[in-house]
Design an enzyme around this catalytic site. Structure first.
Site, mmCIF file in Angstrom:
data_model
loop_
_atom_site.group_PDB
_atom_site.id
_atom_site.type_symbol
_atom_site.label_atom_id
_atom_site.label_comp_id
_atom_site.label_asym_id
_atom_site.label_seq_id
_atom_site.Cartn_x
_atom_site.Cartn_y
_atom_site.Cartn_z
ATOM 1 N N LYS A 89 -15.891 3.801 -5.861
ATOM 2 C CA LYS A 89 -15.467 4.752 -6.892
ATOM 3 C C LYS A 89 -16.476 4.776 -8.042
ATOM 4 C CE LYS A 89 -11.617 3.743 -9.019
ATOM 5 N NZ LYS A 89 -11.931 3.488 -10.455
ATOM 6 N N HIS B 106 0.843 -1.195 0.000
ATOM 7 C CA HIS B 106 0.000 0.000 0.000
ATOM 8 C C HIS B 106 0.877 1.243 0.000
ATOM 9 C CE1 HIS B 106 -3.103 2.844 1.103
ATOM 10 N NE2 HIS B 106 -4.009 1.898 1.071
#
Length: 927
Positions: free
Chosen positions: A589, A154
């Protein structure tokens, strides 16, 4: 501009409870200030102090933000960088102080004899006891139970190992300081350690200068095993087994470890061209090496500790037989040490066989052959365990030996299961090229779905390989085949647990799943079987449902797949288990916060129904990020908010970014967080937690309508507002996230500027850094307002759902947490990075209007003006630390302005990266 940082109800009791936290923050901040004065001079400290005091004045509305920002106007870049470092380190130290405060509060509750808190196994077993569940109920719900946190790489976690190590030393010294009982000399020595470590931090670069590669990310992922997981996971597995067996002795559950570890780092190649077969081999190999070296260290310690003489305590026959195999050891009166040396010899030989070298604690023993499987090592350790218990030495057996036995059961020789992941479009291209080369079909991609399924099914029934020596493929196809070949090597070497799953991103059809099966067959991981025996595969084929449309047709896709005989055989070969991954990030999203959450809930209900119809076991894999916009939020509440039948004793979920450090940086944190996962899984599997009763159909219908409104509002902004992409890319650091050295993976799946192609991590991270936090709330206010209208009865229905339905409670609570971290005053400064004034006013105006609307509807539905009325920890955090974000945000805007204007000073780029790091640290979940 709305300032929604709501005031705290600071009662005398609350202030008294949090005074130790404030004292720790003052103490650590004071030392940091002294270090800055010593290292940089009084002028820099004065600048930092001015920024600190005026940041609080801004928060109290006593100073204008324009005046505050002017502090940094005209300052040299190196001076601004020192301010960024100061406030980044303060955020880091504040995190540390908050963690220690939570430790103290929990200890006080326990010592006071108060009831265990929700999220603990003690509280969960109390609830199970009250429910008076039968052994048969436990057996049905928990047979094959498994809880797997999956570590992922990440880009918001950019801190270096040395920073974590220094933090750990400060935290340990702070524990000693706060524990009491120290002499004056010890107090001085402890404070000296803290000062030394903070000075070390000031002189240490907080982030890397070079871009991390996948090898770096693999090592960062392994960091958490040495830090906590190797110790804590086995302990919790043993505790859970003991609790279940003592209450439900005939249930026959938890024989195998429930907690296991997973990883995507090095196996996830979706959009990451840097993953290769060699990387898969490195990831699986380093994991196995970490496990074996841990066992060897523990065995060395056991040999040192087990000084038991046969003259003092008789040994069992099986132990003497095991010791006698070690013919080169003359310690005949110490059979435990002889046996341990033999086990060490065999495990050392195993390490040498796997990796071609000897581990640091290895020993060479004559005749000690490598272990063929972890079960052989477990059997030898069990011999010692039985001997100790037979000799009334259970106390000794329950110490280091038990921890080692549980570790081997939990981690095997593989440590974690490394998932493979690839986009379905790449799998399709690979199959098309392989089929064309092998003469199966010249243009596979021209076939419709029915023809594809028929052709793929035929190939799954055939043993012949498709790829022969001398086959020539494109670079992409050759790499894909090399990756599955490396996975097969890992399975042969370390066991089938080493590569347990192949996840298919953007999976929309049965052919997407069968294409993966054919690729696994080509690598030797799938056996087509014979006429009398069906196909078997050691790897689970896991469709990942990412868009709202894919979630809505999930049941149709799975019914179709299970109707294909060849695929159903593969599911049956896994004990009737089908895993499905749910994509929280891309669905958010795609359709916004509320629409995505409801689509996920609905999809889970549909998938549960399909599994029941087909007579299979469903395991859901939750692709949650650290932020609410990517499915994050408190794990306990999130698991309890799952629909009925969706957990069934099994759960996998991703752990990402700086959240990993917050959960697993040390044993105390890891114990609490893993215990929470177990507790919530047990409750969701065994208790009625939905709470809707007879109103289920009405509640579902209401959320169907509200989610549709929410998606419409979100899409109006993100997908239908002219210029929105330009506004987003200009008003946030999204372009710089892709350019900076903060991850091995590109920011977009493809080289386009489409929102749909942008990865969810930079999408969410960009809005977090600019303090809009848009993915965690936008569209919800409009949806609730539209649905309620002027109908007071509808508002009362929503209030009822909020009071008794965990799903709706969690949606509203997580939204509130996000909005409490947003700050549209700061966001407005980021909006000024957009040169087009009309575009800026139009888009930012929509954001402001929806923000106000959402705050208003939150208060109407919940009955609370205070966003954080139910989250004292976050409320305290907001109060104590959020003014310190003010300088970091203002300086990030300034650095972005300079960088985009062509300033090539490397310190400007470094400043952007360092402010990203500081803000991510302070927000604790930014992406």
């Amino acid at each position: 501009m709305l300032d929604h940082m709501l005031a705290l109800d600071v009662t005398a009791q609350g202030r008294a409870a949090s005074e130790p936290l404030r004292e720790d923050i003052r103490f650590l901040g004071g030392i940091l200030g002294e270090v800055i004065r010593e290292q940089e001079g009084a002028e820099v400290l004065d600048l930092v102090e001015e920024a600190r005091t005026r940041a609080f004045a801004v928060r109290r509305r006593e100073e204008d933000r324009e005046a505050f920002a002017a502090i940094f106007d005209g300052l040299p870049t190196d001076q601004n960088m020192k301010v960024v470092r100061a406030f980044s380190l303060f955020a880091l130290l504040a995190n540390l102080a908050e963690d220690l405060h939570r430790e103290r509060r929990r200890a006080l509750h326990v010592n006071a004899g108060e009831p265990p808190t929700d999220g603990s196994l003690a509280a969960t077993f109390r609830k199970l006891d009250e429910a008076q569940l039968t052994d048969a109920t436990i057996h049905d719900a928990l047979s094959g139970a498994t809880v797997v946190p999956v570590i992922t790489a990440h880009p918001t976690e950019t801190r270096r190992r040395t920073v974590f190590q220094t933090q750990s030393r400060i935290k340990e010294a702070m524990r000693r300081r706060g524990g009491g009982g120290l002499s004056l000399a010890d107090e001085d020595a402890t404070e000296r350690v803290i000062r030394l470590q903070i000075q070390t931090l000031w002189q240490t670069a907080l982030v890397r200068l070079r871009r991390v590669d996948i090898t770096d990310e693999i090592e960062v992922g392994l960091r958490w095993f040495d830090a906590s997981l190797l110790e804590v996971m086995p302990q919790l597995n043993a505790r859970l087994r003991e609790e279940l067996n003592s209450r439900y002795p005939s249930a026959g559950v938890a024989k195998d470890p429930v907690l296991r570890a997973g990883s995507w780092i090095g196996g996830d190649r979706d959009g990451n061209p840097n993953v290769t077969g060699a990387v898969v081999s490195t990831a699986s190999g380093r994991a196995a090496q970490t496990a074996l070296q841990h066992y060897l260290r523990e065995l060395a310690a056991l040999e040192d500790e087990f000084s038991f003489s046969i003259r003092m305590s008789p040994a069992s026959g099986p132990l003497l037989e095991l010791a006698a195999r070690n013919v080169s050891d003359d310690r005949s009166d110490e059979p435990y040490r002889q046996a341990i040396r033999w086990i060490r010899g065999r495990l050392s030989a195993t390490h040498q066989k796997f990796f071609g070298d000897w581990a640091e604690t290895a020993v060479e023993v004559d005749g000690a052959a490598p272990y063929r499987a972890p079960g052989e090592l477990t059997a030898d350790l069990d011999v010692m365990d039985a001997a100790l218990r037979g000799g009334a030495s259970g106390l000794i057996a329950d110490d280091r030996l038990l921890r080692l036995r549980e570790a081997v059961r939990t981690f095997g020789f593989h440590l974690y299961g490394l998932d493979l992941r690839q986009d379905s479009a790449i799998n399709e291209e690979t199959i098309a090229e392989v089929f064309a080369w092998a003469g199966v079909h010249p243009d596979y991609r021209s076939l419709d779905e029915t023809a594809r399924v028929e052709l793929l099914t035929q190939e799954l029934a055939c043993r012949r390989p498709l790829v022969g020596a001398g086959a020539e493929f494109s670079e992409q196809t050759a790499k894909e085949l090399a990756i599955t070949a490396a996975a097969a090597d890992a399975v042969r070497t370390f066991g089938p647990e080493a590569i347990p799953n192949h996840v298919i991103s953007m999976c929309t059809s049965v052919s997407d799943m069968l294409e993966t099966a054919v690729l696994l067959k080509e690598a030797g991981l799938l056996d087509p079987g014979t006429e009398g025996a069906g196909a078997t595969c050691s790897v689970n084929i896991v469709p990942l449902l990412e868009t709202i449309e894919d979630l809505q047709v999930s049941a149709t896709t799975m019914r179709a797949a299970l109707s294909v005989r060849a695929y159903r055989q593969l599911v049956d070969s896994k004990g009737g288990l089908q895993e499905v991954m749910l994509g929280y990030s891309d669905s958010n999203k795609d359709g916004g916060y509320l629409a995505a959450n409801w689509a996920l809930y609905r999809a889970e209900l549909d998938l549960v129904e399909v599994a029941q119809e087909a007579g299979i076991r469903l395991r859901l894999f939750h692709g949650r990020g650290g932020t609410v916009g990517r499915g994050g939020g408190p794990s306990y509440e999130a698991i309890l908010a799952q629909p009925p039948g969706a957990v069934q004793g099994s759960l996998r979920l991703t752990e990402q970014g700086e959240i990993i450090a917050a959960k697993y940086a040390e044993p105390q944190l890891a114990t609490r967080n893993l215990e929470t996962l177990l507790a919530a899984t047990l409750e969701a599997s065994l208790l009625d937690v939905e709470g809707l009763g007879d109103d289920t159909d009405g509640a579902y219908a209401a959320l169907d309508e509200i989610a549709a409104f929410a998606r419409g509002s979100y899409s109006d902004l993100v997908h239908r507002t002219d210029g929105f992409v330009e506004y987003f890319t200009t008003s946030t650091p999204v372009a710089e996230i892709g350019a900076m050295n903060i991850g091995s993976r590109p920011a977009s799946r493809r080289q386009t500027t489409k929102i749909s192609d942008l990865r969810a991590i930079p999408w969410v991270m960009s809005w977090s850094l600019s303090r809009v936090m848009l993915p965690g709330w936008y569209g919800t206010g409009s949806a609730l307002e539209q649905w309620v209208g002027e109908d007071e009865s509808r508002l009362q229905r929503l209030r009822g759902y909020y009071e008794r339905w965990p799903f709706f409670q969690t949606v509203m609570s997580n939204l509130a947490q996000v909005m409490a971290k947003s700050d549209l005053g700061i966001a407005e400064r980021y909006s000024r990075l957009v040169d087009d004034e009309e575009l800026r006013a139009r888009v930012f105006g929509k954001i402001v209007d929806e923000h106000e609307r959402t705050l208003r509807m939150f208060a109407r539905v919940t009955g609370h003006e205070d966003l954080l009325w139910d989250n004292a920890n976050l409320k305290r955090s907001v109060f104590n630390r959020f003014p310190y974000l003010e300088p970091l945000n203002h300086l990030q805007v300034e650095f972005l302005r300079r960088y985009r204007a062509g300033d090539e000073d490397p310190q400007v780029q470094r400043g952007i990266l360092l402010t990203m790091n500081g803000l991510a640290t302070a927000l604790r979940n930014s992406g």
